[in-house]
Structure formats: structure tokens, C-alpha cells
Design an enzyme around this catalytic site. Structure first.
Site, PDB file in Angstrom:
ATOM      1  N   CYS A 185       0.827  -1.210   0.000  1.00 60.90           N
ATOM      2  CA  CYS A 185       0.000   0.000   0.000  1.00 60.90           C
ATOM      3  C   CYS A 185       0.862   1.261   0.000  1.00 60.90           C
ATOM      4  O   CYS A 185       1.347   1.695   1.043  1.00 60.90           O
ATOM      5  CB  CYS A 185      -0.936  -0.009   1.212  1.00 60.90           C
ATOM      6  SG  CYS A 185      -2.002   1.432   1.283  1.00 60.90           S
ATOM      7  N   CYS A 208      -0.473   4.129   2.077  1.00 58.91           N
ATOM      8  CA  CYS A 208      -0.257   3.972   3.534  1.00 58.91           C
ATOM      9  C   CYS A 208       1.197   4.258   3.900  1.00 58.91           C
ATOM     10  O   CYS A 208       1.474   4.882   4.910  1.00 58.91           O
ATOM     11  CB  CYS A 208      -0.550   2.544   3.995  1.00 58.91           C
ATOM     12  SG  CYS A 208      -1.982   1.777   3.274  1.00 58.91           S
ATOM     13  N   ASP A 209       2.132   3.740   3.137  1.00 60.50           N
ATOM     14  CA  ASP A 209       3.514   3.667   3.602  1.00 60.50           C
ATOM     15  C   ASP A 209       4.523   4.524   2.827  1.00 60.50           C
ATOM     16  O   ASP A 209       5.671   4.647   3.253  1.00 60.50           O
ATOM     17  CB  ASP A 209       3.973   2.198   3.586  1.00 60.50           C
ATOM     18  CG  ASP A 209       3.127   1.339   4.534  1.00 60.50           C
ATOM     19  OD1 ASP A 209       2.729   1.865   5.596  1.00 60.50           O
ATOM     20  OD2 ASP A 209       2.852   0.172   4.220  1.00 60.50           O
TER      21      ASP A 209
END
Ligand code: NDP
Length: 316
Positions: free
Chosen positions: A140, A143-144
């Protein structure tokens, strides 16, 4: 003789325990629908395999994914939802009351059902990818990616997700090495053009990943060209896998309309599925946004839709 404990009727059954399922449980419990929620094989869902979540509103300092899901569960429990451990293994939606079998033995019938079983990221299946998962390997980028600001990163995949995530990463990372296994991309033309026009995205055609290298964190990726056989090590700090998701919809396929990629089809602007009284929310019906906050929002929609459905049924 049937064992009575193995049979139970509930008013509202929620299947799945990510942000969508728990949010549906919070709303449904507050509406006095007495929801029973089965958590599935991975209580908390995909967020329990991420690290820090910085983009969920309401947590100004950020929060660890697993901790956030514990908070969701606590809130649902406090509102009165009955949260249980167990996996839905088959269903029968052919007639009311709908039946769901838990752990292959317990039979639950329900007046209404909310499906929030999520999706699972697909992985390449190489050992180093699992070993370094959460230590630079991620499925992701949204997300990261932020944790790798100014760094060189790699992304594997060539669909719209990979293209979108490569573009997202290119805005914060110094260089994005995009690994494409064929000599063309599956992504839509407009997304491909954007990728190819972005100066800090380097596309490696016909390239497959052999190994993600690094002891405790990602340090490089070893790739080979499947046309020339040439091998190469590319130093990177993160390795993003964007080769698609598999919605967890297999047990519903005989009853609900699914799209060509197995996502449950919902009526636009609602959580209604092709079967009356069965609602779907979160990633099992969303291949576009896939965020915790959008899943939670759709869980709220499912609870409100179920409430309306159940109250219309009672007044019929
Ligand atoms: P897709 O299935 O479309 O693409 C997966 C990509 O991963 C393909 O390029 C595939 O390669 C590659 N791949 C699969 N397995 C491997 C492997 N083992 N090694 C290397 N590469 C691999 O998935 P997406 O998640 O990209 O998209 C899913 C759907 O969602 C699509 O319909 C897409 O259009 C849609 N979507 C739309 C968006 C939008 O409109 N903004 C945003 C995101 C997704 P190959 O091509 O060789 O098979």
C-alpha cells in the site's frame, strides 16, 4: 438429532472485522439492531498488517494499524455489538431467513446480513517479500510511501493501481523504479502516459523480481530481464507490491452478483447487493478507493441501509 447450540437466529449478522464491519456494528448496535459480528480469520483485517496509520482523521499523532482496530472493536463492544471469533465458511441466500455457516459447523440464520469481508493484497510469493513485510515491503503506497520521503523505491505491477501508486510515490520519493513483467502495461492509456512522462519514474520492461535484499530492512531488489536474461541489483529503501487484490467473496459467488474481478456488485450510492436484505461494504465491494476511512464510511451506509430494510420488513 440436531445440536441446539449449533443453531442460532440473529437479527443482524455482520461478517468481517475491518473498519467497514466494525463501523457497521457501531451504527447497528446504536440503532438497537443487536448485531452479531463474526471476525473472520484475521480479526481487524488488512490494517493489522500495516504499521503506522497517519491518514485516518481523528488521530493527530497517527496510530499503529493493529491498535486502531482494537479501538474500533472496543467501541463496537461498548455500544453493545456481540463480537465473536469465527469464520463464515459457506452461505445459503436462496431463501429467507438467510443462512451462514460458521467454522463449517455452526448455523446462523439472520433477518439481514452485512458483508464486510474485505480483500487481500496479492503477493509475488517470494520468501524475502514476506520476511521484510512491514520493514520496507508494503502492498500500500498510500499507507507507507510517506515513510520513504526522498528515498529511492521500487514498485512492481503494471495495472492502474501500480500506475497510480507509482505517480503517488514519485511526488515524495527521489526515484521510483517500476518493474513491469511484460513489454507493455495493462494500465489505462492515460495512466501509462502519465507514468512515462514523469521524469523520476524509471520503467523496467520485461523485468521480474528474484529477491528483495536486506537483513532487517529493504536495501535493494534483484531483478532479471526475462527476454535477455540480464540480472541487475537496484538499491532501494522500499519495495511496493501493486499486482492486484483479491476480494474475499468466494463463498458468496453462487448467490450474489459479482463483477468480472469477483468484487460484490452494489447498487451505486448504496450498500445493496443483488439479494434483498444482504448488504456489502468495504473492500469486498470497492476496488477503487480501498482506504480505512472509505471502508468505515461504507460500513455506516450498510448499517443505515440494513436498519431501513429491517424496519420496512417489520411494518409490512
Ligand atoms: P490489475 O489486475 O488490473 O493489474 C495487475 C498488474 O499486476 C498487471 O499489470 C499484472 O501484469 C501485474 N502482475 C500480476 N501478477 C504479477 C506478478 N506475479 N509479477 C509481476 N507483475 C504481476 O490490478 P489493479 O489493482 O491494478 O487494478 C484492479 C482493477 O481496478 C482494474 O480494473 C483497474 O482498472 C481498477 N482500478 C482503477 C483505478 C482508477 O480508475 N483510478 C485505480 C486502481 C484500480 P500483467 O499485465 O502482465 O498481467
Amino acid at each position: 438429532m440436531e445440536n441446539k447450540n449449533q443453531q442460532e437466529h440473529v437479527h443482524l449478522l455482520i461478517i468481517g472485522s475491518g473498519p467497514a464491519g466494525y463501523t457497521a456494528a457501531i451504527y447497528a448496535a446504536r440503532a438497537n439492531l443487536k448485531p452479531v459480528l463474526y471476525q473472520g480469520i484475521q480479526p481487524g483485517g488488512q490494517l493489522t498488517i500495516t504499521t503506522e496509520v497517519e491518514n485516518y482523521p481523528g488521530y493527530p499523532e497517527g496510530i499503529q494499524g493493529p491498535e486502531m482496530m482494537v479501538d474500533f472493536e472496543k467501541q463496537a463492544t461498548r455500544m453493545g455489538a456481540d463480537i465473536r471469533y469465527g469464520l463464515a465458511t459457506s452461505v445459503d441466500f436462496s431463501k429467507q431467513p438467510y443462512k451462514v455457516i460458521i467454522d463449517e459447523e455452526k448455523e446462523i440464520t439472520a433477518d439481514a446480513i452485512i458483508i464486510a469481508t474485505g480483500a487481500s493484497a496479492k503477493w509475488l510469493g517470494i520468501p524475502s517479500e514476506q520476511r521484510l513485510n512491514g520493514s520496507g515491503v508494503s502492498a500500500c503506497a498510500v499507507c507507507d510511501g510517506f515513510f520513504f520521503r526522498g528515498k529511492e523505491v521500487a514498485i512492481v505491477g503494471a495495472g492502474d493501481t501500480a500506475a497510480e501508486e507509482a505517480l503517488y510515490l514519485s511526488k515524495m520519493c527521489s526515484t521510483v523504479h517500476m518493474l513491469v513483467r511484460r513489454d507493455e502495461m495493462r494500465a489505462s492509456k492515460v495512466m501509462q502516459d502519465r507514468v512515462l512522462k514523469t521524469s523520476n519514474i524509471i520503467v523496467y520492461w520485461n523485468s521480474e523480481t528474484d529477491e528483495v535484499l536486506g537483513e532487517n530492512k529493504v536495501e535493494a531488489v534483484r531483478i532479471h530481464n526475462n527476454k535477455t536474461g540480464e540480472k541487475k541489483e537496484v538499491p532501494v529503501s522500499a519495495f511496493f507490491v501493486a499486482i492486484g487484490h483479491q476480494p474475499n467473496s468466494a463463498i458468496f459467488k453462487d448467490y450474489l452478483e459479482l463483477d468480472d474481478q469477483d468484487y460484490i456488485v452494489t447498487v451505486p450510492g448504496s450498500s445493496r447487493t443483488s439479494v434483498e436484505g444482504v448488504f456489502a461494504c468495504g473492500d469486498v465491494q470497492d476496488k477503487i478507493y480501498r482506504q480505512a476511512v472509505t471502508a468505515a464510511g461504507s460500513g455506516c451506509m450498510a448499517a443505515l441501509d440494513a436498519e431501513r430494510y429491517l424496519s420496512a420488513k417489520e411494518h409490512h
